[in-house]
Design an enzyme around this catalytic site. Structure first.
Site, PDB file in Angstrom:
ATOM      1  N   HIS A 145     -39.336 -14.047 -63.816  1.00  0.00           N
ATOM      2  CA  HIS A 145     -38.253 -13.740 -62.877  1.00  0.00           C
ATOM      3  C   HIS A 145     -37.685 -15.051 -62.317  1.00  0.00           C
ATOM      4  CE1 HIS A 145     -36.464 -10.661 -60.084  1.00  0.00           C
ATOM      5  NE2 HIS A 145     -36.132 -11.783 -59.470  1.00  0.00           N
ATOM      6  N   HIS A 189     -33.913  -9.468 -62.922  1.00  0.00           N
ATOM      7  CA  HIS A 189     -35.035 -10.074 -63.636  1.00  0.00           C
ATOM      8  C   HIS A 189     -34.590 -10.878 -64.854  1.00  0.00           C
ATOM      9  CE1 HIS A 189     -39.297 -10.301 -64.907  1.00  0.00           C
ATOM     10  NE2 HIS A 189     -38.819 -10.156 -66.138  1.00  0.00           N
ATOM     11  N   ASN A 214     -39.436 -24.218 -61.554  1.00  0.00           N
ATOM     12  CA  ASN A 214     -39.945 -24.331 -62.913  1.00  0.00           C
ATOM     13  C   ASN A 214     -39.315 -23.220 -63.739  1.00  0.00           C
ATOM     14  OD1 ASN A 214     -41.681 -26.316 -61.957  1.00  0.00           O
ATOM     15  ND2 ASN A 214     -43.401 -24.923 -61.745  1.00  0.00           N
ATOM     16  N   CYS A 252     -39.721  -8.629 -58.676  1.00  0.00           N
ATOM     17  CA  CYS A 252     -38.619  -7.671 -58.673  1.00  0.00           C
ATOM     18  C   CYS A 252     -38.670  -6.832 -57.393  1.00  0.00           C
ATOM     19  CB  CYS A 252     -38.713  -6.764 -59.899  1.00  0.00           C
ATOM     20  SG  CYS A 252     -38.210  -7.567 -61.445  1.00  0.00           S
ATOM     21  N   HIS A 265     -37.010 -17.799 -60.151  1.00  0.00           N
ATOM     22  CA  HIS A 265     -37.565 -18.138 -58.845  1.00  0.00           C
ATOM     23  C   HIS A 265     -37.925 -19.616 -58.791  1.00  0.00           C
ATOM     24  CE1 HIS A 265     -41.361 -17.950 -61.072  1.00  0.00           C
ATOM     25  NE2 HIS A 265     -41.966 -18.507 -60.042  1.00  0.00           N
TER      26      HIS A 265
END
Length: 362
Positions: free
Chosen positions: A183, A132, A172, A74, A185
């Protein structure tokens, strides 16, 4: 898009990719007291298979499922510095603090029955949004386009680093996949070798081209588009389909109609088109069981300097979820012998995905 390069407190590189050139300037400083980033990762070659294995014991101490208020991906806030010094961002990429491969890896090169060398390469984290609690499938097409541009940028940059032979961008998602940071990504790996999966695909492509005079992916694409039974979506430049020999209970390939070796080779129009089509795919995947589907999204690209005339860029998205509440575990046949047994027929999966509601309204 605007690209800004900065450095974190321990010397690692961080890059901001903003959707618009007039976004706020990225000038925030990382105030944390961090030791210099070093790694003792090592690679060893298995004499029985010829495959390289990475050893990275320092990763045992990496961050594991922190509460949302302590998420390191974040934006930073007063009194709570994170891996991203800015208070907001669009897309950000930074060197992994606990990498499997690194340009700082050192150690002896030892030949012999089990060759050993340093894990020279690079691992990066790609944050898709500063929000998030969202997911990739909920992003607007403009943001997906920024992500594609960022991944293309990183493919070029990592491919130019000493020792890197292949660049692998991936995402993933979900606890069932083993994600330890929730989060939204992904990651980019720069490997010091050509991966086993890519090496096998290139060998297969070379043999097929020699026998038929055509690229195997081109013929697969023509077959799928002509039959239509496993196709989910087609656009001007891309087709998404369930492969005929799918290994996973949920598996979709997103393939460009033109043979290109990697993301940097895509045109502006192909990148725009991908953003729209991929969001449609993700909407159906999450609509399949009316929940966020745990998945791995893996970009298959050509190695840096070999097989570039044989490779055909494509994205493979797959999940271990075989029903709404049942997982596929890799048992003896898959794990021991690499012989896959799928409980779901590709034709049935394609029909269910086409009929699934578009969870995100696409």
């Amino acid at each position: 898009m605007r690209r800004t390069v900065r450095n974190l407190a321990d010397g690692r590189e961080i890059l901001y990719f903003d959707d618009h050139p007039d976004a706020p300037g990225r000038t925030a400083v990382d105030t944390r007291d961090l030791p210099r980033n070093e790694t003792a990762s090592q690679i060893r070659r298995d004499p029985l298979t010829g495959e390289w294995v990475a050893l990275a014991a320092h990763r045992q101490t990496r961050t594991y499922k922190p509460p949302a208020g302590l998420c390191p991906l974040c934006p930073s806030a007063p009194g709570r510095p994170t891996e991203v010094p800015e208070s907001s961002y669009d897309v950000v990429v930074f060197e992994n603090r606990f990498p499997s491969f690194s340009q700082h890896a050192t150690g002896p090169v030892e030949p012999g029955l089990v060759p050993v060398g340093p894990g020279l390469g690079r691992c990066e984290v790609v944050c898709f949004t500063d929000r998030h609690t969202t997911s990739f499938g909920e992003l607007p097409p403009s943001r997906v386009r920024t992500i594609v541009d960022a991944l293309a940028d990183r493919t070029t940059s990592l491919g130019a680093l000493p020792g890197v032979r292949q660049v692998f961008p991936f995402e993933n998602r979900g606890d069932e996949i083993g994600v330890t940071l929730s989060h939204p990504h992904g990651q980019v790996y720069g490997y010091p070798f050509v991966t086993p999966r890519t090496a096998l695909m290139l060998t297969t492509a070379e043999a097929y081209l020699a026998e038929h005079g055509r690229p195997v992916m081109g013929d697969v694409l023509e077959m799928e588009r002509s039959a239509g039974t496993r196709v989910l979506f087609e656009s001007e430049h891309w087709t998404a389909f369930v492969p005929a020999a799918a290994r996973w209970p949920v598996e979709v390939h997103v393939v460009p109609h033109r043979q290109v070796p990697d993301l940097p080779a895509l045109t502006e129009e192909e990148r725009d088109d991908f953003a729209e089509l991929y969001l449609r795919v993700l909407g159906r995947l999450d609509g399949l069981y009316d929940r966020q589907l745990p998945y791995i999204a893996a970009w298959h690209q050509a190695p840096v300097s070999t097989g570039r005339d044989l490779a055909w860029l494509h994205l493979e998205v797959f999940s271990v979820l075989r029903t709404a509440d049942k997982l596929k575990y890799l048992a003896g046949s898959e794990s021991g012998m690499a012989v896959w047994i799928n409980d779901v027929t590709p034709e049935d999966l394609a029909a269910r995905l086409r009929a699934a509601p578009a969870r995100y309204g696409r």
